[in-house]
Motif scaffolding. Structure first.
Motif, PDB file in Angstrom:
ATOM      1  N   ALA A 150       0.850  -1.183   0.000  1.00  9.78           N
ATOM      2  CA  ALA A 150       0.000   0.000   0.000  1.00  9.78           C
ATOM      3  C   ALA A 150       0.890   1.238   0.000  1.00  9.78           C
ATOM      4  CB  ALA A 150      -0.899   0.006   1.237  1.00  9.78           C
ATOM      5  N   PRO A 151       0.562   2.229  -0.849  1.00 14.53           N
ATOM      6  CA  PRO A 151       1.381   3.449  -0.861  1.00 14.53           C
ATOM      7  C   PRO A 151       1.115   4.289   0.390  1.00 14.53           C
ATOM      8  CG  PRO A 151      -0.423   3.638  -2.422  1.00 14.53           C
ATOM      9  CD  PRO A 151      -0.476   2.247  -1.861  1.00 14.53           C
ATOM     10  N   ALA A 152       2.184   4.767   0.995  1.00 10.97           N
ATOM     11  CA  ALA A 152       2.082   5.645   2.158  1.00 10.97           C
ATOM     12  C   ALA A 152       1.927   7.080   1.657  1.00 10.97           C
ATOM     13  CB  ALA A 152       3.324   5.508   3.036  1.00 10.97           C
ATOM     14  N   PRO A 153       1.394   8.003   2.485  1.00  7.46           N
ATOM     15  CA  PRO A 153       1.202   9.386   2.042  1.00  7.46           C
ATOM     16  C   PRO A 153       2.502  10.092   1.643  1.00  7.46           C
ATOM     17  CG  PRO A 153       0.027   8.996   4.106  1.00  7.46           C
ATOM     18  CD  PRO A 153       0.828   7.765   3.810  1.00  7.46           C
ATOM     19  N   ASP A 154       3.626   9.681   2.229  1.00  7.30           N
ATOM     20  CA  ASP A 154       4.881  10.345   1.899  1.00  7.30           C
ATOM     21  C   ASP A 154       5.573   9.737   0.675  1.00  7.30           C
ATOM     22  OD1 ASP A 154       5.650   7.946   2.958  1.00  7.30           O
ATOM     23  OD2 ASP A 154       7.003   8.790   4.475  1.00  7.30           O
ATOM     24  N   GLY A 155       4.926   8.802  -0.017  1.00 10.22           N
ATOM     25  CA  GLY A 155       5.472   8.240  -1.243  1.00 10.22           C
ATOM     26  C   GLY A 155       6.136   6.889  -1.071  1.00 10.22           C
ATOM     27  N   ARG A 156       6.430   6.482   0.171  1.00 18.32           N
ATOM     28  CA  ARG A 156       7.038   5.176   0.384  1.00 18.32           C
ATOM     29  C   ARG A 156       5.971   4.087   0.285  1.00 18.32           C
ATOM     30  NH1 ARG A 156      10.067   5.529   5.909  1.00 18.32           N
ATOM     31  NH2 ARG A 156       8.061   6.393   6.472  1.00 18.32           N
ATOM     32  N   MET A 157       6.406   2.859   0.145  1.00 21.30           N
ATOM     33  CA  MET A 157       5.480   1.736   0.091  1.00 21.30           C
ATOM     34  C   MET A 157       5.421   1.078   1.449  1.00 21.30           C
ATOM     35  SD  MET A 157       4.207   1.666  -2.904  1.00 21.30           S
ATOM     36  CE  MET A 157       3.432   0.102  -3.049  1.00 21.30           C
ATOM     37  N   GLY A 158       4.254   0.618   1.808  1.00 17.16           N
ATOM     38  CA  GLY A 158       4.059  -0.071   3.068  1.00 17.16           C
ATOM     39  C   GLY A 158       3.283  -1.342   2.848  1.00 17.16           C
TER      40      GLY A 158
END
Length: 184
Positions: A168-176
């Protein structure tokens, strides 16, 4: 810290018991509104395709009203379930035009070749082809209009909801790692 959390989340997802397909299907059918038009398919069902209005889901059985009778369908035997999602007029028009053209072609070929008593084989074939074409054209238009008025039913598959694990994409652009749970 986040790596440990992600590992724990993946471990939790791997340890959680996955609902069986029958449980998923029962949950999905139970979520449908009463009297929704459904089409159920499965190799163990007799007949192999049952279409009707959904009643209630009781345990491992779904009740479907088909015509004037109520059919008890075992959920374990259902491999595919679809729910009616409206009418498609264009597909109905094309289907009606095709049926009309087929019927009209046969009738036209039969009528014109019946009129050719003193014809040789090649003339017989030519008149048959002419009758086929004229009959197909004459019957395709009314068949298409009837199909346009009636339409065909659109079907959507019944969705099975269970838990899902994925990126899932995180709000800061990283993937989670994301997990989606269905709580009954």
């Amino acid at each position: 810290m986040t790596r440990h959390f992600a590992f724990a989340l993946l471990l939790l997802a791997a340890v959680l018991p996955r609902p069986t397909k029958a449980q998923d299907m029962a949950r999905a059918l139970d979520a449908l509104p009463q009297n929704s038009v459904v089409r159920l398919r499965g190799p163990e069902l007799r007949p192999r395709r049952i279409q009707g209005r959904i009643g209630e889901v009781v345990g491992d059985t779904v009740f479907v009203r088909s015509g004037s009778r109520m059919i008890a369908v075992p959920i374990a035997g259902i491999t595919r379930a679809e729910v009616a999602a409206g009418r498609n007029r264009v597909r109905g028009m094309l289907k009606g035009a095709g049926i009309g053209a087929g019927v009209g072609g046969v009738i036209g070929a039969a009528l014109i070749t019946a009129q050719c008593d003193n014809c040789d084989r090649s003339q017989h074939a030519q008149f048959g082809a002419l009758g086929l074409g004229l009959g197909a054209i004459c019957f395709a238009v009314p068949g298409g209009l009837v199909g346009l008025v009636i339409g065909t039913r659109d079907w959507e598959p019944v969705r099975h909801d269970g838990y899902r694990v994925g990126l899932a994409p995180a709000p800061d652009g990283r993937m989670g790692i994301g997990i989606s749970l269905v709580i009954p």
